[in-house]
Design an enzyme around this catalytic site. Structure first.
Site, PDB file in Angstrom:
ATOM      1  N   ASP A   8     -38.483 -28.304  43.750  1.00 30.43           N
ATOM      2  CA  ASP A   8     -37.836 -27.036  44.219  1.00 30.43           C
ATOM      3  C   ASP A   8     -38.748 -26.122  43.645  1.00 30.43           C
ATOM      4  OD1 ASP A   8     -35.994 -25.289  45.143  1.00 30.43           O
ATOM      5  OD2 ASP A   8     -35.236 -24.925  43.144  1.00 30.43           O
ATOM      6  N   ASP A  10     -37.734 -21.860  43.528  1.00 26.67           N
ATOM      7  CA  ASP A  10     -36.925 -20.635  42.631  1.00 26.67           C
ATOM      8  C   ASP A  10     -36.169 -21.345  41.695  1.00 26.67           C
ATOM      9  OD1 ASP A  10     -37.252 -18.118  44.390  1.00 26.67           O
ATOM     10  OD2 ASP A  10     -37.762 -20.007  45.381  1.00 26.67           O
ATOM     11  N   GLU A 317     -31.467 -17.225  17.067  1.00 25.65           N
ATOM     12  CA  GLU A 317     -30.646 -17.431  15.654  1.00 25.65           C
ATOM     13  C   GLU A 317     -31.590 -18.394  14.833  1.00 25.65           C
ATOM     14  OE1 GLU A 317     -26.657 -18.461  15.070  1.00 25.65           O
ATOM     15  OE2 GLU A 317     -26.078 -18.052  17.297  1.00 25.65           O
TER      16      GLU A 317
HETATM   17  N1  RBF Z   1     -25.507 -24.689  18.358  1.00 23.69           N
HETATM   18  C1  RBF Z   1     -24.770 -25.410  19.244  1.00 23.69           C
HETATM   19  O1  RBF Z   1     -23.842 -25.470  19.759  1.00 23.69           O
HETATM   20  N2  RBF Z   1     -25.697 -27.013  19.745  1.00 23.69           N
HETATM   21  C2  RBF Z   1     -26.682 -27.004  18.912  1.00 23.69           C
HETATM   22  O2  RBF Z   1     -27.243 -28.240  19.047  1.00 23.69           O
HETATM   23  C3  RBF Z   1     -27.220 -26.051  17.920  1.00 23.69           C
HETATM   24  N3  RBF Z   1     -28.234 -26.513  17.212  1.00 23.69           N
HETATM   25  C4  RBF Z   1     -28.725 -25.594  16.334  1.00 23.69           C
HETATM   26  C5  RBF Z   1     -29.920 -25.718  15.534  1.00 23.69           C
HETATM   27  C6  RBF Z   1     -30.490 -24.952  14.659  1.00 23.69           C
HETATM   28  C7  RBF Z   1     -31.855 -25.196  14.048  1.00 23.69           C
HETATM   29  C8  RBF Z   1     -29.683 -23.629  14.332  1.00 23.69           C
HETATM   30  C9  RBF Z   1     -30.399 -22.792  13.310  1.00 23.69           C
HETATM   31  C10 RBF Z   1     -28.529 -23.559  15.094  1.00 23.69           C
HETATM   32  C11 RBF Z   1     -28.059 -24.294  16.124  1.00 23.69           C
HETATM   33  N4  RBF Z   1     -27.031 -24.104  16.523  1.00 23.69           N
HETATM   34  C12 RBF Z   1     -26.397 -24.916  17.598  1.00 23.69           C
HETATM   35  C13 RBF Z   1     -26.295 -22.833  16.525  1.00 23.69           C
HETATM   36  C14 RBF Z   1     -25.035 -22.573  15.886  1.00 23.69           C
HETATM   37  O3  RBF Z   1     -23.997 -23.108  16.245  1.00 23.69           O
HETATM   38  C15 RBF Z   1     -25.296 -20.987  15.398  1.00 23.69           C
HETATM   39  O4  RBF Z   1     -26.188 -20.900  14.566  1.00 23.69           O
HETATM   40  C16 RBF Z   1     -23.900 -20.779  15.020  1.00 23.69           C
HETATM   41  O5  RBF Z   1     -23.255 -20.451  16.162  1.00 23.69           O
HETATM   42  C17 RBF Z   1     -23.741 -19.473  14.004  1.00 23.69           C
HETATM   43  O6  RBF Z   1     -24.054 -18.381  14.741  1.00 23.69           O
HETATM   44 MG    MG Z   2     -26.325 -15.780  12.473  1.00 17.70          MG
END
Ligand code: RBF
Ligand code: MG
Ligand code: ADP
Length: 382
Positions: A8, A10, A317
């Site tokens: 596909d 788009d 993040e």
């Molecule tokens: N949040 C998720 O919901 N699932 C993830 O797989 C996930 N992996 C992350 C991996 C790394 C290296 C970092 C730094 C953050 C990850 N987070 C993930 C985000 C985490 O939930 C987030 O830093 C918090 O929500 C704090 O704001």
């Molecule tokens: Mg933060």
């Protein structure tokens, strides 16, 4: 019979969906100020993948524009089309699209396009990406079939043009109507949803992925990608080098739970001014280097919606792999993203999420000492 791939366009190969949403929402709200942007957004997600006139008619019907505002699908399309035509040139390839097509071509796998886009828009949309279009072994557009997706006709036509049985074709699609069409044509179907509701893909897809980076072609009898780098030492972890992306900006406040809930502080950047960079990266977990206060550190970062917390806003993040004496809110942070680790995952417990993030950090500590990554560190030197 050797497998063949049908793609596909788009939302799968090119990133048109945000633009279409932006323009269509603006026009619909002008016509019907009674509607809320989120209602319009949901209605737009339901018509994704259809041919323009069919999508426009379905949108009018579901938002009652025909009955309440006396606007037809034709009239709506007449207003949105010129606005879109003026902006198709902004459209970029989806992350991983070029890598996929180049891989298939190098391995001699035939592939073609089956798009609801009419031929007249196709040229405009692919301006600047003509080489991608030229790689296709066949192109079937929305105006070449009698019935659009979710009818299977377009995939039946594409497989015939490619000289393959539909059952030997693997289709890549981002919409439920597209997956339905592919499945009904008898093709294998890989969904890479461009809409938030992932559940509605399950009935029509063999697998539901997060991005083109997560394709495991070998599961469909196709040649596997060979650019993933193993981390080694008996671990199953691996890293995919990606085109280097640089981002910088002042550190902003996040949801205030990184350090407190996870023990993992993440220095959030505002995504609004970084739209191009963010669009160049599929949602997922990445590694690279970060520079702050004149020093460069290794980092792992998440870009996306953090499924565990079900955020509705996309965030960037990075967790800098260094102990700091104090916070650095408002200070200028520079990042260079060099590799992809994995998609964002949902976890049943907070402990599992934290453990996984620590494993990501370990992967980063190891592989960022090696080529092709270590050389990218100097991109952040003043
Ligand atoms: N949040 C998720 O919901 N699932 C993830 O797989 C996930 N992996 C992350 C991996 C790394 C290296 C970092 C730094 C953050 C990850 N987070 C993930 C985000 C985490 O939930 C987030 O830093 C918090 O929500 C704090 O704001
Ligand atoms: Mg933060
Ligand atoms: P927020 O939700 O506001 O991002 P966090 O709990 O994630 O809050 O904390 C992030 C802040 O912690 C960053 O903005 C930064 O000022 C500080 N910080 C301290 N050490 C680090 C680190 N190693 N990596 C990232 N941020 C850090």
């Amino acid at each position: 019979m050797a497998p063949t791939v049908i793609l596909d366009l788009d939302g799968t190969l090119i990133n048109t969906e945000q633009l279409v949403d932006e323009i269509c929402t603006a026009v619909v709200l002008e016509i019907a100020p009674r509607l809320s942007p989120s209602v319009v957004h949901d209605a737009l997600e339901r018509v994704r993948g259809m041919r323009p006139l069919e999508a426009s008619r379905a949108l009018c019907a579901s938002l009652e524009l025909s009955t309440l505002e006396r606007v037809t699908g034709e009239a709506l399309l007449e207003r949105t089309s010129p606005l879109l035509d003026a902006r198709w040139r902004e459209v970029r390839l989806m992350p991983g699209a070029r890598r996929l097509l180049e891989h298939l071509r190098a391995r001699g796998v035939p592939f073609g396009l089956a798009t609801s886009t009419p031929a007249t828009y196709l040229k405009e949309k692919m301006r600047g990406h003509e080489d991608v279009l030229a790689m296709m072994d066949c192109v079937v557009t929305g105006c070449m079939v009698n019935r659009g997706k979710p009818d299977p006709e377009i995939f039946v036509a594409a497989s015939a043009k490619l000289g393959a049985e539909a059952s030997a074709c693997v289709v890549l699609e981002d919409t439920p109507v597209g997956c339905e069409a592919a499945r009904r044509a008898g093709c294998k179907t890989i969904a890479i949803p461009s809409i938030r509701d992932r559940k509605c893909f399950e009935a029509w897809s063999d697998v539901v992925l997060h991005s083109l980076y997560d394709l495991e072609l070998e599961k469909f009898g196709l040649p596997a990608f060979d650019d993933w780098l193993p981390v080694g030492d008996g671990s199953a972890d691996r890293v995919l080098p990606v085109p280097t992306i640089e981002m910088r900006g002042p550190v902003v406040k996040g949801f205030g739970r990184g350090s407190t809930q996870l023990g993992i502080p993440t220095a959030n950047l505002d995504i609004v001014p970084l739209k191009h960079q963010v669009d160049s990266l599929a949602p997922g977990i990445y590694l690279g280097f970060a520079s702050i206060r004149g020093e460069t550190h290794k980092m792992v970062m998440s870009i996306g919606w953090n499924p565990y917390f079900d955020n509705s806003k996309k965030t960037i993040e990075p967790w800098l792999l260094h102990e700091f004496e104090s916070d650095f809110y408002g200070e200028e942070l520079s990042l260079v993203v060099v590799g992809y680790i994995r998609p964002e995952a949902d976890f049943t417990t907070l402990e599992a999420l934290v453990e996984r993030i620590h494993r990501d950090a370990e992967v980063a500590r190891v592989v960022l000492e090696r080529e092709p990554f270590v050389g990218k560190r100097q991109m952040l030197m003043p």
